[in-house]
Design a protein around this motif. Structure first.
Motif, PDB file in Angstrom:
ATOM      1  N   UNK A 164       0.974  -1.172   0.016  1.00 48.29           N
ATOM      2  CA  UNK A 164      -0.124  -0.031   0.114  1.00 48.29           C
ATOM      3  C   UNK A 164       0.935   1.037   0.018  1.00 48.29           C
ATOM      4  N   UNK A 165       1.006   1.936  -1.064  1.00 41.36           N
ATOM      5  CA  UNK A 165       2.198   2.689  -1.288  1.00 41.36           C
ATOM      6  C   UNK A 165       1.441   4.072  -1.754  1.00 41.36           C
ATOM      7  N   UNK A 166       0.310   4.121  -2.069  1.00 40.74           N
ATOM      8  CA  UNK A 166      -0.149   5.468  -2.345  1.00 40.74           C
ATOM      9  C   UNK A 166      -1.146   5.888  -0.978  1.00 40.74           C
ATOM     10  N   UNK A 167      -0.650   6.841  -0.349  1.00 37.24           N
ATOM     11  CA  UNK A 167      -1.159   7.330   0.763  1.00 37.24           C
ATOM     12  C   UNK A 167      -2.440   7.780   0.862  1.00 37.24           C
ATOM     13  N   UNK A 168      -2.856   8.167  -0.327  1.00 39.21           N
ATOM     14  CA  UNK A 168      -4.336   8.668  -0.607  1.00 39.21           C
ATOM     15  C   UNK A 168      -5.232   7.596   0.001  1.00 39.21           C
ATOM     16  N   UNK A 169      -5.004   6.621  -0.144  1.00 35.99           N
ATOM     17  CA  UNK A 169      -6.136   5.497   0.124  1.00 35.99           C
ATOM     18  C   UNK A 169      -6.332   5.274   1.774  1.00 35.99           C
ATOM     19  N   UNK A 170      -5.521   6.011   2.465  1.00 41.48           N
ATOM     20  CA  UNK A 170      -5.762   5.923   3.959  1.00 41.48           C
ATOM     21  C   UNK A 170      -7.068   7.144   3.953  1.00 41.48           C
ATOM     22  N   UNK A 171      -6.893   8.228   3.463  1.00 34.05           N
ATOM     23  CA  UNK A 171      -8.007   9.134   3.595  1.00 34.05           C
ATOM     24  C   UNK A 171      -9.318   8.868   2.941  1.00 34.05           C
ATOM     25  N   UNK A 172      -8.926   8.001   1.700  1.00 38.41           N
ATOM     26  CA  UNK A 172     -10.276   7.638   0.735  1.00 38.41           C
ATOM     27  C   UNK A 172     -11.198   6.446   1.503  1.00 38.41           C
ATOM     28  N   UNK A 181       7.028   2.661  -7.435  1.00 37.94           N
ATOM     29  CA  UNK A 181       6.678   2.629  -5.901  1.00 37.94           C
ATOM     30  C   UNK A 181       7.090   3.745  -4.991  1.00 37.94           C
ATOM     31  N   UNK A 182       8.265   3.975  -5.053  1.00 33.22           N
ATOM     32  CA  UNK A 182       9.129   4.979  -4.344  1.00 33.22           C
ATOM     33  C   UNK A 182       8.426   6.413  -4.649  1.00 33.22           C
ATOM     34  N   UNK A 183       8.205   6.594  -5.875  1.00 35.52           N
ATOM     35  CA  UNK A 183       7.635   7.928  -6.361  1.00 35.52           C
ATOM     36  C   UNK A 183       6.085   8.067  -5.986  1.00 35.52           C
ATOM     37  N   UNK A 184       5.358   7.078  -5.722  1.00 37.80           N
ATOM     38  CA  UNK A 184       4.211   6.884  -5.448  1.00 37.80           C
ATOM     39  C   UNK A 184       4.138   7.211  -3.694  1.00 37.80           C
ATOM     40  N   UNK A 185       5.099   6.612  -3.088  1.00 40.49           N
ATOM     41  CA  UNK A 185       5.196   6.847  -1.672  1.00 40.49           C
ATOM     42  C   UNK A 185       5.517   8.376  -1.397  1.00 40.49           C
TER      43      UNK A 185
END
Length: 338
Positions: free
Chosen positions: A125-133, A176-180
């Motif tokens: 889970x590397x795109x942190x927008x998922x937390x808020x979504x 993956x790093x860029x998404x992070x």
């Protein structure tokens, strides 16, 4: 007079929020990494022998090039399951992780007091927008987040020996790093000071300070954390220069440094072609993206399948009560283990 009242109200709210962060029970600590960033060490630090933990709950379900392409709906469902097993239907995480979550939930349901926090470590889970979504704000407020970053050349040097791994591709590592890094502002927007950022090249030089920061984040006694970290401190001569300087081929370093996603990541975090980089502060990394960074993030997110929902505007944030509903039936939940 009105100005003074507003100022007093603002100060009262600020004090209340600080007090809330310090006193509210922490239910879950989430270690967010893309891998090869010492996440296992951090997990061991947080477990501290008395905490239940969930290790790589998406391992085997989402691998390699599937990670940046993992559908938003599947990622959201996994997060909702991890943060409260009462939301699990049985297919969001690995079977062993589901069983561990159910046991933790059953213990929590049977207990008259709050259980020690649960430690969850993910590298998929590397795109942190998922937390808020995906998560209601109440879930975020009772959680803490430790995000790990590392020089892409160091990540590749650590990954390189494992040729059978699905992430054994420089271009994928860079994605993956860029998404992070580029999604950090999304996490900061909802989690605020509930986030600890661990940049490998910084914290490995002083593991005790990092451990004390983690203890403060969780509101726990720092002594046991500091003892664990002190015993793990590597000598400076083993850390500098970093291992990638002598283990990577010149062609590999060039491929990383010329990769568009790694270039964006390195510029965002502060890495340069020299191993002696001036790394950015957390406030800078949590700050707004530049226009080129926004375009890079949008391109990376275009790989993900669209979130399945009935809203007309796919970009619209879900109302809080809807964040645990989506399209799946609650009648399909897996019964708790007994």
């Amino acid at each position: 007079m009105r100005l003074l009242l507003l100022l007093h109200l603002s100060l009262s709210i600020a004090v209340h929020l600080r007090g809330t962060l310090e006193t509210e029970p922490v239910k879950l600590v989430h270690v967010l990494s893309m891998g090869r960033e010492a996440s296992c060490w951090v997990m061991d630090l947080l477990k501290n022998t008395s905490h239940a933990s969930i290790f790589e709950p998406l391992g085997g379900l989402v691998e390699g090039s599937q990670i940046p392409r993992h559908s938003q709906s599947s990622t959201d469902a996994a997060l909702q399951c991890l943060y409260d097993c009462h939301n699990c239907t049985g297919s969001e995480v690995r079977k062993d992780s589901l069983e561990e979550l159910q046991q933790f939930c059953q213990d929590a349901d049977d207990s008259e007091s709050s259980l020690p926090y649960l430690v969850v470590k993910t590298t998929r889970i590397v795109d942190h927008a998922a937390i808020s979504r995906a998560l209601p704000q109440s879930y975020v407020d009772s959680s803490r987040f430790i995000v790990l970053l590392r020089d892409p050349r160091g990540v590749w040097a650590s990954t390189k020996p494992y040729t059978s791994w699905a992430i054994h591709h420089i271009d994928l590592v860079c994605q993956l790093l860029a998404l992070q890094a580029l999604s950090l502002p999304d996490l900061a927007a909802v989690a605020g000071n509930r986030v600890l950022l661990g940049v490998y090249e910084n914290w490995t030089e002083d593991t005790v300070s990092f451990a004390q920061d983690a203890a403060r984040l969780l509101g726990v006694d720092a002594d046991s954390f500091a003892d664990f970290a002190k015993a793990s401190q590597r000598p400076s001569e083993e850390l500098m220069p970093p291992s990638w300087v002598n283990t990577l081929e010149a062609s590999e370093i060039e491929e990383i440094e010329t990769n568009a996603n790694c270039q964006s990541y390195m510029a965002r975090v502060g890495y340069t072609k020299s191993w002696k980089s001036a790394l950015k502060s957390p406030s800078e990394l949590f700050g707004p993206l530049s226009e080129p960074e926004k375009l890079r993030l949008a391109e990376l997110r275009s790989l993900q399948a669209a979130l399945t929902q009935t809203l007309t505007d796919q970009a619209t944030e879900l109302p809080e009560p809807w964040k645990l509903e989506f399209q799946r039936s609650r009648a399909n939940r897996v019964p708790s283990a007994s």
